[in-house]
Design a protein around this motif. Structure first.
Motif, PDB file in Angstrom:
ATOM      1  N   TYR A   1       0.830  -1.207   0.000  1.00 25.66           N
ATOM      2  CA  TYR A   1       0.000   0.000   0.000  1.00 25.66           C
ATOM      3  C   TYR A   1       0.866   1.259   0.000  1.00 25.66           C
ATOM      4  CZ  TYR A   1      -3.471  -3.530   0.891  1.00 25.66           C
ATOM      5  OH  TYR A   1      -4.258  -4.644   0.770  1.00 25.66           O
TER       6      TYR A   1
ATOM      7  N   ALA B   1      -3.657   3.749  -3.013  1.00 28.44           N
ATOM      8  CA  ALA B   1      -4.032   3.278  -1.677  1.00 28.44           C
ATOM      9  C   ALA B   1      -3.768   4.365  -0.643  1.00 28.44           C
ATOM     10  CB  ALA B   1      -3.232   2.020  -1.339  1.00 28.44           C
TER      11      ALA B   1
ATOM     12  N   CYS C   1      -1.987   5.574   2.664  1.00 30.22           N
ATOM     13  CA  CYS C   1      -0.750   5.212   3.362  1.00 30.22           C
ATOM     14  C   CYS C   1      -0.246   6.396   4.161  1.00 30.22           C
ATOM     15  CB  CYS C   1       0.316   4.758   2.361  1.00 30.22           C
ATOM     16  SG  CYS C   1       1.914   4.460   3.147  1.00 30.22           S
TER      17      CYS C   1
ATOM     18  N   ASP D   1      -4.180   1.385   4.593  1.00 26.81           N
ATOM     19  CA  ASP D   1      -4.976   0.322   3.980  1.00 26.81           C
ATOM     20  C   ASP D   1      -4.419  -1.071   4.257  1.00 26.81           C
ATOM     21  OD1 ASP D   1      -7.149   1.620   2.920  1.00 26.81           O
ATOM     22  OD2 ASP D   1      -6.194   2.060   0.995  1.00 26.81           O
ATOM     23  N   ALA D   2      -3.245  -1.125   4.859  1.00 29.98           N
ATOM     24  CA  ALA D   2      -2.636  -2.439   5.087  1.00 29.98           C
ATOM     25  C   ALA D   2      -3.246  -3.147   6.289  1.00 29.98           C
ATOM     26  CB  ALA D   2      -1.130  -2.298   5.280  1.00 29.98           C
TER      27      ALA D   2
ATOM     28  N   ASP E   1      -7.249  -7.015  -3.952  1.00 26.18           N
ATOM     29  CA  ASP E   1      -7.841  -6.460  -2.734  1.00 26.18           C
ATOM     30  C   ASP E   1      -9.346  -6.333  -2.946  1.00 26.18           C
ATOM     31  OD1 ASP E   1      -8.694  -4.855  -0.580  1.00 26.18           O
ATOM     32  OD2 ASP E   1      -6.678  -4.009  -0.363  1.00 26.18           O
TER      33      ASP E   1
ATOM     34  N   MET F   1      -2.718  -5.694  -5.790  1.00 30.92           N
ATOM     35  CA  MET F   1      -1.792  -5.004  -4.892  1.00 30.92           C
ATOM     36  C   MET F   1      -0.331  -5.421  -5.057  1.00 30.92           C
ATOM     37  SD  MET F   1      -3.691  -2.792  -3.626  1.00 30.92           S
ATOM     38  CE  MET F   1      -2.256  -2.033  -2.871  1.00 30.92           C
TER      39      MET F   1
END
Lengths: 169, 332, 765
Positions: free
Chosen positions: B120, B126, B128, B138-139, C686, C693
């Motif tokens: 991410y 995403a 981060c 998002d992880a 995802d 990802m």
């Protein structure tokens, strides 16, 4: 900027952003060096700089002025292929041929590293003076060169045959 | 990649001088991580200062230690006779990382400054917090199999990807810096930070500071040291869990001294001080190794994808120490 | 359409075999001359010297470089789009979005027409709609790649997000049964399999899950394209030159003859090198800008616009009678797909043909997800279908305390278990016997965890490999026989590393009675006679059939040319054979005239013949498949769960092997991709965003040198009497069965059944 490639000098007007790989492929026509990921994850772009193998995709060309760069076009001579190239053909060390120049440059660099006593992750005693030229050593040391066709066995055989005598410890 | 100025520095002072010329500046070693991040537009320097022209020596220090200039290539360090003989853990850690081509390019300083492999972090679509503070992570509820189990925060669960740093953490390495305010040094274990609520700040480096060298103090028993890396491929993959260890066992089979660090588990190379403490003076037995591992992982927190690392880390610690104990003749 | 097809299939099945192609076995299939020889690749020297020129390496004057911007949402509309900064960036020649892209028809969906090559049939950059996460939303052309890539980063896009179906579980709840699976019924029921299962003496009823995969050919997808008026030239990396040319003609409203596609070297395909959005966008941008364009996708770009293998959830239930035969065989499940795609991931195909059972039920479903269209990846369906089926067989054998090879021997069918047609050539039991002997299967202890060396638990496993025989209709070959006694064989076919040119040169030389060095094979260019796609392991048989057809025409023409002054005078084509660079009477070798002599007497520089291959009716008459027995030995670290494949052997039954060297590489290559499937490969999708990802070779783990032991490959070499040269395709079978062979070996080593791929170490802790 001035570059020495396969013992010849080349001038190029370059953007600082240009990688050594794109310099070779897009600016100077050395298309034998391949782009497979552009992020140091496949090894297709391997060239030799002052005899050491590197990933040319992660190298900014501007950093490599004045260094001796060898690409696949500089391996062997115009009239005769390098013994390793012949062995690749004989042992079918490739299928599509795309990762092949990188594998060959990498193997040449690898042989030199073994000669210089550079250990690897599978070298049993990391302080050992002599490195055993085993298939396992070849496999570990060549792991930076992916081959999606799966010609790994043939590559190992070709490398082994070519360098066995030279590297017998 | 955005356009940038390129300067090649002749020495550290010049490098620091160039750095101050632009708001966004980066020192460039081998480029193996920085060039990739620039291509991904994650790093966007206006000026890049090439520091590969600086001194690249490995020097013996009087008391038996080593000083390695920051521009030294990873391969050079791993091949160095003294490193291989006195600090096998360091040679092994380097050789367990990346590929031969990358090790031929990458410098010691650059290795220390590597950034995380979190998916991410790499994808600007995403969220981060490391890329953009306050954006979210998002992880934590996404793919986090490769993420941290120790010292993570609700803002960031990324890990530090280096193998070499894990060995350096175990070896009490010292990092030498040169900056606008002059020279100073830090313990390697103090160089990298835990994420807290500022995961974008990854090290204790001040603006413009350049890593010039790493010193490894003398540690005679490091002759019996090793690096064990567990990963998803047999080669050329980042660590899920790694252990750097050196063990000194006395005649009676007790642990006289020990150095232990973990990789792949935290935002920084993780020095296992709790485990070390538990082990010093105790018999070098499997049972004690397990107890020490439990102590170190006591506060570990697993996410949906990475909880396995807690048990894996314990097992690798025990297994690695057992092997070292066996080598030193203290069967366990 | 399908009713007519069914009637035709039935007619073919009832027709005598001698009416069909292959009805008279090809005389070359048992000849041991050039065919089967381990000849080195003809293009080998070029490839090892870096002289083989790939698609992104063609240089054209005035060339500009393309770069793409991809959407970051799975479904919705582009709300705002700011391109001014990109347009003003240095070196930029064009910024193309849906606003200014030329109007283009959607590429016809593959299998909707003979040469249709579209992967989804969706419109490309024609509107503001976003249909998957990663869809191209803008293209930049610039003087250099660096400039193009940078300008792309200056484009600002915002989206009006719409709800998207990106969860497989949610989509599964609404799974539907497609009309057919690649022309085969979606489901087949013979007897009441569920009841038979319930009543069976031994049974297993299991769920298996497989993840998404990406092809990851090392060559990035690329094209160098140029318009000259309405003439389009595309230097492409493709497995379907003719399909690409025809489809591009539909998209751009030109004639097929106006499109020339060249693809002499393809840096790995595996099903992934077809017609994607990237070529079409590059061609559109070239038209708009008036410049030749090179597009070379980034590795991330390949993941965003070229689909891979999709995820599946499969149920395999087996019921056995006390004598070890099957009462019930059930293989059902769902594959994650978007609404529009061509690849249903035919995981239920192996179960339709492999084993005899009193009652059979196979059925597969698809979903409607908002995702990139998945496409064929090496043994699509069969690779993951054999994982589930062959693991279940192993589990059943264990439940019955039977050796898994013995179980397979007992359920060996006499005819195709679902179609009822005879097998054309099936020697699976023999392949198992040879493989087991060579591998030392008798040293395997069936009790798990019974072999250990230090930290390492050692186990063995086996599994069946299978892949259908396909021959594609429509290909034609040309032979140019020249006055100096050389032959050039031409057909617009493909070389992604299979050894196409080498093997077909061997074939043509043998067929024409010429020395190997005097024959060359030209391919990869739509200006040559139309070939068939390189897919479904069909190309070798398809080309061979065309060469057989054209060489028959050539013989006729040669006899005509030879006339009455020749020793061949008066002979009919079936009375002569080719050898020693000419033709001779079959029974009187003395009645011979060389090609050189025939052409010289006729004052001809060359003789050119062309013919199309006959329809592949043999596929309807017979159940035609390739088979193999995969044997694996693994070492599993008892402390960490790390898995190392220490030995692997594939024993194959794929008809006649045409080149021992290149065939070995094909089999090994498939096996190695299978090791990746088994142990390390997974595309991380995802489900919150529908975004991939790990679009990178660093985080998607294909096997490296260190992961791959010395692999052994053996084969039966028994020709299939009903196929050209007695051969079967071999490009895909290698990957099938590998997942199961590894999983079964892991079980034997550790006692753990892993029913979800990949088998990573965390699953074994």
């Amino acid at each position: 900027m001035n570059f020495t490639i396969n013992e010849h000098s080349y001038e190029a007007e370059l953007d600082n952003r240009t990688s050594l790989l794109d310099l070779l492929r897009n600016h100077l026509g050395f298309t034998g060096t391949k782009k497979g990921c552009d992020q140091g994850a496949c090894g297709a772009c391997t060239v030799l700089v002052d005899g050491e193998r590197i990933n040319s995709c992660l190298a900014l060309a501007v950093q490599y002025q004045g260094r001796a760069i060898t690409t696949i076009e500089g391996v062997g001579t115009a009239g005769e292929m390098h013994a390793l190239q012949r062995a690749f053909v004989e042992h079918d060390g490739f299928q599509c041929g795309y990762c092949t120049p990188g594998q060959i440059c990498s193997a040449i660099g690898m042989a030199d590293e073994i000669k210089r006593g550079v250990p690897s992750a599978v070298t049993e005693h990391v302080a050992a003076h002599n490195i055993d030229f085993s298939n396992e050593e070849i496999r570990e040391r060549m792991s930076g060169n992916l081959c999606r066709c799966g010609a790994y066995n043939g590559i190992v055989e070709a490398v082994r045959e070519t360098f066995a005598e030279e590297l017998a410890s | 990649m955005r356009p940038f100025l390129y300067e090649k520095a002749a020495d550290a002072a010049e490098a620091v001088h160039f750095f101050a010329q632009r708001a966004q500046a980066k020192y460039l070693g081998g480029g193996t991580n920085l060039v990739d991040l620039m291509r991904e537009n994650i790093e966007r320097p206006e000026i890049v200062i090439d520091v590969t022209g600086l001194s690249r020596e490995i020097r013996d220090v009087d008391d038996g230690g080593l000083v390695i200039d920051a521009g030294t290539k990873n391969t050079t360090v791993a091949s160095h006779r003294t490193v291989r003989e006195r600090y096998p853990v360091l040679a092994q850690a380097i050789l367990a990382g990346a590929s031969a081509q990358i090790r031929n390019m990458a410098t010691v300083g650059g290795n220390l400054m590597q950034r995380t492999r979190c998916y991410y972090f790499y994808d600007d679509a995403a969220r981060c917090n490391k890329r953009e503070r306050g954006k979210g992570c998002d992880a934590i509820e996404g793919f986090n199999r490769i993420h941290a189990i120790l010292g993570a925060s609700s803002h960031c669960v990324a890990t530090h990807p280096s193998d070499m740093c894990v060995a350096l953490a175990a070896l009490d390495a010292i990092v030498y810096l040169e900056g606008p305010q002059g020279a100073r040094h830090l313990r390697l274990v103090d160089l990298h930070r835990l994420p807290g609520d500022t995961p974008d700040i990854e090290t204790e480096l001040r603006a413009g500071e350049l890593i010039t060298a790493v010193e490894i103090p003398a540690l005679p028993f490091a002759i019996r040291s090793t690096y064990r890396k567990v990963r998803d491929r047999s080669s050329y993959a980042f660590a899920l869990v790694s252990v750097a260890a050196a063990l000194d066992v006395d005649d009676k089979g007790n642990v006289r001294d020990v150095r232990l660090a973990l990789g792949g588990v935290a935002h920084k190379p993780w020095r296992a001080t709790a485990a070390e403490q538990a082990l010093r003076g105790a018999p070098a037995s499997e049972e004690n190794f397990r107890r020490a591992a439990e102590a170190e992982l006591k506060d570990a927190v697993g996410l949906a994808g990475n909880a396995f690392k807690i048990e894996l880390a314990k097992r690798v610690i025990v297994n690695t120490l057992q092997k070292l104990a066996m080598e030193s003749g203290a069967g366990s | 359409m399908s009713i007519i097809m069914d009637v035709m299939k039935t007619a073919v099945r009832l027709a005598p075999g001698s009416w069909l192609p292959g009805g008279t076995p090809d005389p070359l299939m048992n000849k041991h001359g050039l065919i089967g020889k381990p000849a080195s690749r003809i293009d080998g020297p070029l490839k090892v010297q870096g002289k083989a020129r790939f698609a992104a390496e063609v240089s054209l004057p005035g060339l500009v470089y393309a770069s793409l911007l991809y959407s970051t949402i799975a479904r919705g509309r582009i709300a705002t789009l700011e391109t001014a900064e990109a347009e003003a960036a240095p070196g930029v020649a064009l910024v193309m979005t849906y606003r200014n892209a030329p109007r283009m028809a959607p590429p016809p969906l593959m299998m909707s027409a003979p040469k249709a090559a579209g992967a989804s049939g969706l419109p490309i950059m024609q509107d503001a709609e976003i249909r998957w996460n990663g869809q191209p939303v803008a293209l930049v052309l610039a003087q250099t790649q660096e400039q193009a890539d940078h300008a792309v980063s200056l484009i600002r896009v915002t989206y009006a997000v719409a709800p998207a179906v990106t969860s497989f579980d949610a989509a599964k709840a609404k799974a539907r049964t497609p009309e057919n699976i690649l022309g085969e019924p979606s489901s087949i029921e013979i007897g009441d399999a569920e009841k038979a299962l319930k009543d069976a003496a031994f049974k297993v009823d299991l769920i298996y899950r497989t993840p998404r995969h990406n092809h990851n050919a090392i060559e990035l997808h690329a094209a160098t394209v140029a318009w000259n008026g309405d003439q389009l030239t595309v230097h492409d990396a493709t497995q379907m030159v003719n399909g690409t040319a025809w489809t591009l003609a539909q998209v751009f409203g030109v004639k097929e003859e106006q499109v020339r596609v060249l693809s002499p070297y393809v840096g790995g395909g595996f099903g992934g090198k077809g017609l994607g959005d990237h070529q079409i966008l590059a061609i559109a941008a070239s038209r708009l800008s008036g410049r030749p364009v090179r597009i070379l996708l980034s590795r991330e770009g390949v993941y965003r616009v070229v689909g891979g293998r999709t995820t599946t959830e499969q149920r395999v239930a087996l019921g056995a009678k006390p004598d070890g035969t099957l009462a019930a065989l059930i293989h059902t499940g769902v594959a994650a797909t978007p609404t529009r795609n061509v690849c249903p991931e035919q995981f239920s195909f192996p179960a339709r043909h492999l084993y005899a059972a009193n009652a059979i039920k196979v059925a597969q479903q698809v979903t409607d997800m908002d995702m990139l269209a998945n496409i064929f990846m090496r043994a699509p369906g069969e690779s993951v279908g054999t994982y589930a089926l062959e693991c279940a067989i192993d589990e059943l054998a264990e439940a019955m305390q039977l050796d898994p090879i013995e179980l397979r021997r007992r359920i060996e069918p006499e005819k195709d278990p679902t179609s009822g047609t005879p097998f054309s050539s099936r020697h699976l039991v023999e392949a198992y016997r040879h493989g087991a002997e060579r591998f030392g299967w008798d040293r395997r202890d069936p009790t798990p965890r019974s072999r250990r060396e230090g930290e390492w638990l050692i186990g063995m496993g086996c599994a069946t490999a299978t892949y259908p025989y396909y021959r594609m209709p429509g290909g034609a070959a040309r032979i140019r026989l020249t006055a100096d006694g050389r032959a050039i064989v031409q057909m617009a076919s493909h070389e992604m590393g299979m050894g196409t040119a080498t093997v077909q040169a061997q074939h043509a030389a043998e067929r024409l009675g010429l020395e190997y060095e005097k024959v060359s094979f030209e391919y990869g260019d739509t200006s040559l006679p139309s070939g068939t796609l390189a897919g479904g392991s069909s190309q070798t048989a398809s080309i061979a059939a065309a060469i057989i057809a054209v060489s028959e025409v050539l013989t006729k023409e040669l006899l005509k040319l030879a006339g009455n002054d020749s020793p061949l005078a008066g002979l009919k084509p079936d009375e002569v054979e080719a050898r020693d660079g000419g033709l001779c009477h079959v029974d009187e070798p003395g009645r011979f005239e060389s090609y050189v002599s025939i052409l010289k007497r006729a004052h001809r520089d060359e003789l050119v013949c062309e013919a199309e291959a006959p329809q592949p009716f043999e596929m309807w008459k017979y159940s035609m498949h390739s088979y193999g027995a995969q044997f694996c030995e693994v070492r599993v670290n008892a402390v960490t769960g790390e898995i190392r494949v220490s030995r692997f052997l594939g024993s194959f039954d794929c008809g006649r092997i045409l080149n021992a060297k290149t065939a070995t590489s094909q089999f090994k290559g498939g096996i190695i991709m299978g090791l990746g499937l088994a142990l390390s490969e997974e595309t991380l999708f995802d489900e919150r965003s529908g975004r991939i990802m790990n679009p990178s070779l660093a985080e998607y783990h294909v096997p490296v040198h260190m992961d791959v032991p010395a692999i052994e490959v053996i084969w039966t070499d028994i020709p299939d009497p009903h196929s050209p040269l007695g051969a079967h395709g071999i490009g895909e079978i290698g990957i099938t069965g590998v997942g199961a062979a590894v999983a079964n070996a892991v079980y034997n080593a550790t006692g753990k059944r892993i029913r979800e791929l990949p088998i990573t170490l965390d699953k074994l802790l």
